[in-house]
Design an enzyme around this catalytic site. Structure first.
Site, short mmCIF file in Angstrom:
data_model
loop_
_atom_site.label_atom_id
_atom_site.label_comp_id
_atom_site.label_asym_id
_atom_site.label_seq_id
_atom_site.Cartn_x
_atom_site.Cartn_y
_atom_site.Cartn_z
CB CYS A 94 -13.04 -59.99 -30.12
SG CYS A 94 -11.52 -59.13 -29.72
CG HIS A 196 -14.03 -59.66 -24.65
ND1 HIS A 196 -13.10 -58.86 -25.26
CD2 HIS A 196 -13.63 -59.77 -23.37
CE1 HIS A 196 -12.17 -58.52 -24.38
NE2 HIS A 196 -12.46 -59.06 -23.23
#
Lengths: 246, 460
Positions: A94, A196
């Site tokens: 991310c 994630h």
């Protein structure tokens, strides 16, 4: 044998339960009798590229990411480049993934990146890209599915030199920018991704692959990891895939 | 009948019809219908509340805090218009305004909807409890949310009073007048001042790291719940405000509740809470501050709090078959950590460990992203669990989290179906079963128990 992991900025870059990835690596090493060493490097701290074999950086809030970008370029860029060039494994998730590139646009500002991958991240009109996602990747030598959750405002575009980690299973997520169907970046043993969730518990095979790469760098040959009773791990992977509709 | 009156009547009819149909939804449908016909309905209906409105928001504890305020006002004979079932988006507020009569309002409001509701209601009082990481897919980052709240507070009329948690730097700072750098007039702060309740170390899910004014990391003297504690900024000198309402001595009694000595303006009161955990002490401090701001004598507060029952479903114990089930909502790391801390105390009395049922759903109202289970400290119960059944739409991922938290794999069962898993868990439990559902799993559980005649449906 010992797995040596370095977390970069764990106090700032931890927004999407990134410690789940570290815990997953730890337990899977320990269950196999592999030692686990975990160190952290934060603001202003230098990094010894030879001391660690798996580097990890997670996602952060905008303010934290701004702070980390400047510090990382100043105090850690050269060490990370040298480690990756030397075969160390690096997983960036991310916000950490965005920082791998040349630059990262945050609001009106353009933040410097590590320059470890030929990519840049920009802001565009439109909503954040949020949801369950499944991608197809060949990392580890055969075609497999990675499942996770993505939540990002930035749009990432790969340059000519960069290879994506995989392609979004059509209709099952956004990936780098919601447009070109590509997801993440993959160079040598470095992986950047928007997935994630945390990523590794949902995809135990990738965790084991990263452990192998890190041990290979330390000990010269790629080990064959003992299989573990992975019934729950397989069920969790199936659950994450099902959530992404795959 | 005026045009607005006609719309109101139509929306009321929709509510009555939906209740008759037995499908539920009575706490949202009428408000939804009304807002579709009249977007300014909350302002129009709210202006009829001559005693003004109180708005309560927080990541954790909204329903309980508002329930406590209602109990305190109720003991004084005051019956506010109140969205007591916890339906806290605009349509829930509109439904309460549509269907209840009263002279004052008490509304818990979802974090993301707070600015819009405040702008329409011109509240007499805003009570803000905490901001924790929660449903990042829906709310975004805490700091962005704190900015939206700051704008909402700044835009509120000067006469609007504030009750703010001094121990949450993201909240406390909202009371600062950015022109004068002094607290806004009419601001009451609350906090905990019993150092014996401090966490041994900062928890993983620690959400307010940087000074809101200068960006430097805060220094913490103590933390009580997540990032709630005594902090200061070593760089710019920003400090936790001294609370007007402070718990100076706290005793926690596991699931049974707690007792506290609370400093209030002009004295001290003793409070007994029938609710567990330090997080409910914070809720009580928020409610006491609100009551004071609303003109209640501090001395009248204690009896009202002692007699209140938990707000719907947050903590309640129900007989199911031959067993008892205690329900504790979990929905984000900070809230789950407090539940786990309470259960850890409870487990001290169970040599073989406690029995659990954990239901992890990923519907929109839960947050589609279930990452947060890896941020909650399930590790604290490793070694204290006899058996756990994992249920809900993401049951296998819950089970995996527990395995990596060090819970023995042979004590973990997976059964996604809510009803089948609950029955199996009750049948297998050695004593009381602790049920930890996420929000929509709680609704499913309540519906199930109501269908069996064991609990009231929440919209009744």
């Amino acid at each position: 044998m010992e797995l040596r992991v370095l977390s970069l900025y764990p106090d700032q870059m931890n927004i999407y339960a990134d410690r789940g990835n570290i815990l997953f690596l730890q337990r899977r090493s320990e269950w196999r009798g592999i030692g686990f060493q975990w160190k952290c490097a934060g603001q202003g701290e230098s990094v010894d590229p030879a001391a660690h074999d798996l580097f990890y950086i997670g996602g952060g809030q905008d303010r934290d990411q701004r702070f980390v970008a400047a510090d990382m370029v100043e105090t850690k860029r050269a060490a990370l480049e040298s480690a990756v060039d030397d075969g160390a494994a690096l997983l960036a998730v991310c916000g950490g993934y965005q920082l791998l590139g040349e630059s990262y646009q945050l609001g009106e500002e353009t933040l410097p990146g590590l320059g470890l991958a030929d990519l840049r991240t920009v802001r565009e009109e439109g909503p954040r890209l949020i949801g369950n996602v499944a991608i197809e990747t060949e990392i580890g030598g055969r075609k497999r599915i990675l499942a996770g959750f993505e939540n990002h405002g930035g749009r990432t575009y790969l340059g000519k030199e960069a290879r994506p980690l995989g392609t979004v299973v059509k209709g099952h997520g956004y990936g780098n920018n919601g447009g070109d169907g590509l997801e993440g970046v993959w160079r040598d043993n470095m992986v950047g991704t928007y997935l994630h969730g945390p990523l590794l518990p949902k995809n135990a095979w990738l965790a084991d692959h990263l452990i192998e790469l890190a041990l290979e760098r330390r000990y010269g040959t790629r080990p064959t990891l003992d299989p573990l009773p992975d019934e729950l791990e397989r069920a969790a992977h199936a659950s994450a895939r099902a959530a992404a509709g795959v | 009948m005026s045009a607005f009156g006609a719309k109101r009547a139509l929306a009321r009819g929709i509510g009555a019809a939906s209740r008759r149909s037995g499908r539920g939804g009575g706490t949202t449908l009428p408000g939804r219908a009304l807002l579709r016909m009249e977007p300014e309905a909350i302002a129009k209906l709210g202006s009829g509340l001559t005693g003004g409105s109180t708005i309560v928001s927080a990541t954790n504890g909204k329903t309980t805090t508002a329930g406590m305020i209602a109990a305190i006002l109720g003991a004084e004979g005051r019956r506010p218009v109140h969205n007591r079932a916890g339906s806290n988006m605009t349509w829930g507020v509109a439904t309460a305004l549509l269907e209840q009569r009263g002279t004052e309002g008490l509304f818990e409001v979802d974090e993301a909807w707070l600015p819009r509701v405040a702008q329409q209601l011109h509240p007499r009082l805003i009570v803000l409890g905490n901001l924790f990481r929660d449903q990042l897919d829906r709310y975004g980052e805490m700091e962005a949310l704190a900015e939206e709240w700051a704008k909402a507070v700044a835009a509120a009329p000067a006469a609007t009073a504030l009750a703010l948690n001094a121990d949450d730097p993201l909240i406390a700072d909202l009371g600062r007048d950015t022109d004068t750098e002094r607290p806004r007039d009419g601001t009451l702060y609350f906090g905990i001042e019993d150092h014996s309740q401090a966490l041994p170390e900062l928890q993983h899910a620690f959400d307010a790291k940087h000074c809101r004014r200068c960006g430097h990391p805060y220094a913490y003297e103590v933390a009580f719940v997540g990032h709630l504690g005594h902090y200061s900024c070593p760089n710019c000198g920003a400090q936790r405000p001294r609370p007007d309402v402070a718990a100076t001595r706290i005793e926690l009694h596991g699931m049974e509740g707690s007792a506290a000595t609370v400093r209030v303006p002009g004295g001290e009161i003793e409070v007994e809470l029938p609710l567990p955990g330090l997080y409910n002490v914070y809720n009580a401090l928020a409610a006491i501050s609100a009551a004071i701001a609303l003109g209640v004598e501090p001395g009248h507060v204690s009896a009202a709090l002692r007699d209140m029952r938990a707000a719907f479903g947050r903590v309640e114990t129900i007989a199911v078959g031959d067993g008892r089930v205690s329900i504790l909502l979990i929905k984000n790391p900070a809230g789950a950590n407090e539940v786990l801390r309470t259960l850890k105390l409870e487990a001290a009395d169970h040599a073989d460990g406690i029995d659990l049922w954990i239901a992890l759903n990923d519907r929109i109202a839960d947050g589609r992203d279930v990452s947060w289970v890896w941020d909650a400290d399930f590790e604290v119960l490793a070694g204290a669990v006899r058996h756990v059944t994992c249920a809900g739409t993401r049951a296998p991922e819950m089970a995996l989290r527990l395995k990596y938290a060090g819970w023995p794999e042979d004590r973990i069962a997976v059964e996604p179906d809510i009803e089948a898993s609950l029955d199996a868990a009750v049948a297998g439990a050695a004593g009381r079963l602790f049920a930890l559902p996420t929000y929509t799993a709680l609704l499913e559980l309540r519906k199930l128990l109501a269908d069996r005649g064991l609990a009231k449906e929440f919209w009744q």
